[in-house]
Design an enzyme around this catalytic site. Structure first.
Site, PDB file in Angstrom:
ATOM      1  N   ARG A 230       0.836  -1.190   0.000  1.00  0.00           N
ATOM      2  CA  ARG A 230       0.000   0.000   0.000  1.00  0.00           C
ATOM      3  C   ARG A 230       0.876   1.247   0.000  1.00  0.00           C
ATOM      4  O   ARG A 230       1.910   1.311   0.672  1.00  0.00           O
ATOM      5  CB  ARG A 230      -0.932   0.027   1.222  1.00  0.00           C
ATOM      6  N   ASP A 254       4.114  -0.170  -7.430  1.00  0.00           N
ATOM      7  CA  ASP A 254       2.806  -0.378  -8.053  1.00  0.00           C
ATOM      8  C   ASP A 254       1.735   0.431  -7.351  1.00  0.00           C
ATOM      9  O   ASP A 254       0.617   0.549  -7.858  1.00  0.00           O
ATOM     10  CB  ASP A 254       2.429  -1.862  -8.013  1.00  0.00           C
ATOM     11  N   GLU A 259      -3.752   8.081  -5.273  1.00  0.00           N
ATOM     12  CA  GLU A 259      -3.995   7.437  -6.567  1.00  0.00           C
ATOM     13  C   GLU A 259      -5.286   7.968  -7.178  1.00  0.00           C
ATOM     14  O   GLU A 259      -6.285   8.080  -6.462  1.00  0.00           O
ATOM     15  CB  GLU A 259      -4.075   5.914  -6.390  1.00  0.00           C
ATOM     16  N   HIS A 278      -1.031   0.608  -9.984  1.00  0.00           N
ATOM     17  CA  HIS A 278      -1.812  -0.238  -9.069  1.00  0.00           C
ATOM     18  C   HIS A 278      -2.555  -1.329  -9.837  1.00  0.00           C
ATOM     19  O   HIS A 278      -3.789  -1.421  -9.783  1.00  0.00           O
ATOM     20  CB  HIS A 278      -2.797   0.594  -8.245  1.00  0.00           C
TER      21      HIS A 278
END
Length: 312
Positions: A230, A254, A259, A278
């Protein structure tokens, strides 16, 4: 029991359990008023506003089952304290492990650098020379790889890394051995000898900015950092500074704290950084079977029978 499930998912989510009325909603839309009386809610990729709206408008709700590996969105939605939340941990293990391995190899094998040269139509002659002179920094064979957050994803990932010759150590809340690999209880024990640090940490109060300037300072200058857990677990300002100053050699992410990543984020221009949006998890694998088992467990034993119940 009335179970509300998203009806527009791109995978099988057929739930057929005697005594259970299954109703459907569209993931990006508020729960229809005629289904606001549901007892249980299954979520996957609904926006936060939809979850928050459900928390306000579903008075009979007793259980939320998220198909995401991380339950942080559901926890932040504001469901009443007596609403049980369970996560989709294990549904993304294979895909997250695969993507994490790809990020590790992309960073270690300098694919960010070769792609940049490709776009410039430039043959990077220096890369081969550097590899010949510092071979150990271009391979996982013999590398000391630390996985921070040694849960079910690590159970899939660690053997893949070991098959490529890496020496894998886990970091978890308690020391010992898991899945056949040594595990320590503190990142401080292994950071100074780590070649690749992989974070699979969940987002909790305890893990907020767990990777900060202090931990980055413990890593060797040739170390690389990969995050498929995360984004909130990383102090991005400290990470960018470490990449620019050369106190670590590279990183691959990632996930980011915000986001989509804002256009003005310094991560976009940070050197030696691979970014993916992500996408490690993808679709939950075996979601229909998992939710069916969870529903049967709920009907039989209530919350005590559920897997992956989240402490609140």
């Amino acid at each position: 029991m009335k179970l509300l499930v998203p009806g527009n998912v791109p995978f099988d989510l057929t739930i057929d359990v005697p005594g259970v009325e299954v109703a459907h909603y569209v993931m990006r839309d508020p729960v229809p008023q005629e289904h606001a009386d549901a007892d249980a809610l299954v979520t996957w990729s609904s926006p936060q506003r939809v979850l928050e709206d459900a928390a306000r408008r579903m008075p009979n709700l007793r259980w939320v089952q998220t198909l995401n590996a991380g339950p942080d969105q559901a926890i932040a939605a504001g469901f009443a304290p007596d609403v049980v939340i369970s996560s989709g941990r294990s549904l993304h293990d294979a895909t997250v492990a695969e993507h994490t391995l790809a990020l590790v190899l992309a960073s270690v094998r300098r694919l960010d650098r070769t792609l940049e040269a490709q776009h410039e139509r430039r043959w990077d002659r220096e890369l081969g020379k550097e590899q010949a002179n510092h071979e150990s920094q271009f391979t996982l064979h013999g590398a000391r790889v630390t996985i921070w957050g040694f849960g079910s994803i690590a159970a899939v990932l660690a053997p893949l890394l070991a098959a490529l010759g890496a020496r894998v150590t886990g970091v978890a809340s308690s020391a010992g051995e898991r899945y056949g690999f040594p595990v320590v209880a503190s990142i401080d024990e292994v950071a100074p000898t780590t070649d690749v640090l992989i974070s699979l940490l969940p987002a909790t109060e305890a893990t907020h900015h767990a990777l900060d300037a202090r931990v980055l300072g413990l890593l060797p200058a040739h170390a690389r950092f990969v995050n498929a857990g995360r984004g909130a677990t990383v102090d991005e300002e400290a990470l960018v500074a470490a990449l620019r100053d050369g106190t670590i050699a590279g990183a691959a992410l990632d996930v980011t704290e915000t986001e989509p990543l804002p256009e003005d984020s310094p991560l976009w221009d940070a050197p030696h950084l691979v970014l993916t949006p992500h996408v490690a998890g993808g679709r939950p694998q075996g979601a229909a079977g998992f939710v069916t088992e969870q529903v049967r467990a709920w009907l039989s034993d209530g919350a005590t029978g559920l897997r992956n119940v989240v402490a609140r």
